[in-house]
Design a protein around this motif. Structure first.
Motif, PDB file in Angstrom:
ATOM      1  N   ASP A  24       0.850  -1.189   0.000  1.00 18.97           N
ATOM      2  CA  ASP A  24       0.000   0.000   0.000  1.00 18.97           C
ATOM      3  C   ASP A  24       0.886   1.239   0.000  1.00 18.97           C
ATOM      4  O   ASP A  24       1.569   1.520   0.986  1.00 18.97           O
ATOM      5  N   ALA A  52       0.382  -1.221   6.400  1.00 18.62           N
ATOM      6  CA  ALA A  52      -0.302  -2.343   5.764  1.00 18.62           C
ATOM      7  C   ALA A  52       0.577  -3.591   5.740  1.00 18.62           C
ATOM      8  O   ALA A  52       0.072  -4.710   5.822  1.00 18.62           O
ATOM      9  N   GLN A  98      -0.672  -7.133   7.101  1.00 20.53           N
ATOM     10  CA  GLN A  98      -0.751  -8.315   6.247  1.00 20.53           C
ATOM     11  C   GLN A  98       0.037  -9.489   6.820  1.00 20.53           C
ATOM     12  O   GLN A  98      -0.411 -10.627   6.741  1.00 20.53           O
ATOM     13  N   ASN A 128      -8.481 -13.687  -0.704  1.00 16.26           N
ATOM     14  CA  ASN A 128      -9.033 -12.328  -0.689  1.00 16.26           C
ATOM     15  C   ASN A 128      -8.238 -11.340  -1.532  1.00 16.26           C
ATOM     16  O   ASN A 128      -8.722 -10.244  -1.814  1.00 16.26           O
ATOM     17  N   VAL A 148     -12.373  -1.680   2.968  1.00 23.74           N
ATOM     18  CA  VAL A 148     -10.989  -1.272   2.754  1.00 23.74           C
ATOM     19  C   VAL A 148     -10.663  -0.176   3.760  1.00 23.74           C
ATOM     20  O   VAL A 148     -11.465   0.738   3.960  1.00 23.74           O
ATOM     21  N   THR A 149      -9.491  -0.256   4.387  1.00 23.23           N
ATOM     22  CA  THR A 149      -9.044   0.785   5.312  1.00 23.23           C
ATOM     23  C   THR A 149      -8.252   1.830   4.538  1.00 23.23           C
ATOM     24  O   THR A 149      -7.290   1.511   3.841  1.00 23.23           O
ATOM     25  N   LYS A 196     -12.997   3.413   6.933  1.00 24.45           N
ATOM     26  CA  LYS A 196     -13.243   2.230   6.111  1.00 24.45           C
ATOM     27  C   LYS A 196     -14.333   2.544   5.088  1.00 24.45           C
ATOM     28  O   LYS A 196     -15.273   3.266   5.391  1.00 24.45           O
ATOM     29  N   ARG A 214     -15.532  -2.225  -0.200  1.00 20.89           N
ATOM     30  CA  ARG A 214     -14.562  -2.728  -1.178  1.00 20.89           C
ATOM     31  C   ARG A 214     -15.197  -2.750  -2.569  1.00 20.89           C
ATOM     32  O   ARG A 214     -16.370  -3.077  -2.714  1.00 20.89           O
ATOM     33  N   SER A 252     -12.181  -6.371  -7.404  1.00 19.22           N
ATOM     34  CA  SER A 252     -10.775  -6.152  -7.753  1.00 19.22           C
ATOM     35  C   SER A 252     -10.082  -7.474  -8.044  1.00 19.22           C
ATOM     36  O   SER A 252     -10.514  -8.528  -7.600  1.00 19.22           O
ATOM     37  N   SER A 296      -2.794  -4.111  -9.057  1.00 21.20           N
ATOM     38  CA  SER A 296      -4.200  -4.410  -8.818  1.00 21.20           C
ATOM     39  C   SER A 296      -5.071  -3.599  -9.759  1.00 21.20           C
ATOM     40  O   SER A 296      -4.697  -2.508 -10.190  1.00 21.20           O
ATOM     41  N   ARG A 338      -9.151  -2.396  -9.939  1.00 20.43           N
ATOM     42  CA  ARG A 338     -10.426  -2.312  -9.225  1.00 20.43           C
ATOM     43  C   ARG A 338     -11.409  -1.537 -10.096  1.00 20.43           C
ATOM     44  O   ARG A 338     -11.006  -0.693 -10.893  1.00 20.43           O
ATOM     45  N   CYS A 383     -11.342   6.280  -3.993  1.00 20.55           N
ATOM     46  CA  CYS A 383     -10.586   5.274  -4.754  1.00 20.55           C
ATOM     47  C   CYS A 383      -9.641   5.994  -5.702  1.00 20.55           C
ATOM     48  O   CYS A 383     -10.080   6.710  -6.598  1.00 20.55           O
TER      49      CYS A 383
END
Length: 185
Positions: free
Chosen positions: A25, A31, A35, A49, A60-61, A67, A70, A73, A88, A90, A102
């Motif tokens: 991120d 992040a 993770q 996921n 999504v944070t 938040k 989502r 994606s 990624s 989305r 976003c």
């Protein structure tokens, strides 16, 4: 370099990159630790996921800690003699428009020890057919004006600057460049 769908067999290479200081991120360095903790709890669910075309993985944070729902994606790992980063895609079904929280259709991050090898450029060109396959006519990609390497990557893939704006406060409220890449027929 290939774009590899995340898989459990290669999760050790992903964890190694996180432990070496890479963050998936660009806006939230924490992040990486989040993770690592998530993988420790349930690596299989974590990997499932990452590729989430139905947006089942939950909210999504954002960088400010808030938040948001989502979006669908997909994520691909950049793989060349091991894990090199990720890209990624989305989208919001039925439209090219995205919510203000976003930062574009495509995001990517290359591990620092592999910068300058053209991996981000190859990954961006490589994911464009997937964007077209889900029905997008174009993609928007954002970057900071302080990131000339990312600007070059986007321009090499056919991106044209469409605007400069101040990002949503939830994304840090910083100056942002927005590029558009048309997906040819």
């Amino acid at each position: 370099m290939i774009l590899l769908k995340p898989n459990i067999d290669n999760i050790p290479a992903y964890v190694s990159a996180l432990q070496r200081g890479w963050s998936p991120d660009n806006l939230r360095s924490e992040a990486a630790q989040e993770q690592i903790a998530s993988i420790s709890k349930d690596a299989k669910s974590f990997v499932l996921n990452l590729d989430d075309p139905t947006a089942r993985a939950g909210p999504v944070t954002l960088p400010d800690g808030s938040k948001v729902p989502r979006l669908p994606s997909i994520r691909r790992w950049l793989w060349d003699d091991g894990f090199c980063g990720h890209i990624s895609l989305r989208w919001k079904p039925g439209t090219e428009e995205l919510p203000p929280t976003c930062a574009g259709h495509i995001g990517y991050a290359v591990v620092p020890w592999r910068h300058g090898e053209g991996l981000a450029s190859a990954a961006l060109v490589g994911i464009l057919p997937e964007a077209k396959a889900i029905g997008l006519r174009y993609v928007k990609i954002t970057t900071s004006p302080d990131n000339p390497a990312s600007v070059r990557v986007i321009e090499k893939a056919g991106g044209t600057l469409t605007r400069t704006y101040i990002a949503d406060n939830a994304l840090g409220g910083h100056e942002t460049l927005e590029f558009k890449i048309a997906l040819a027929d």
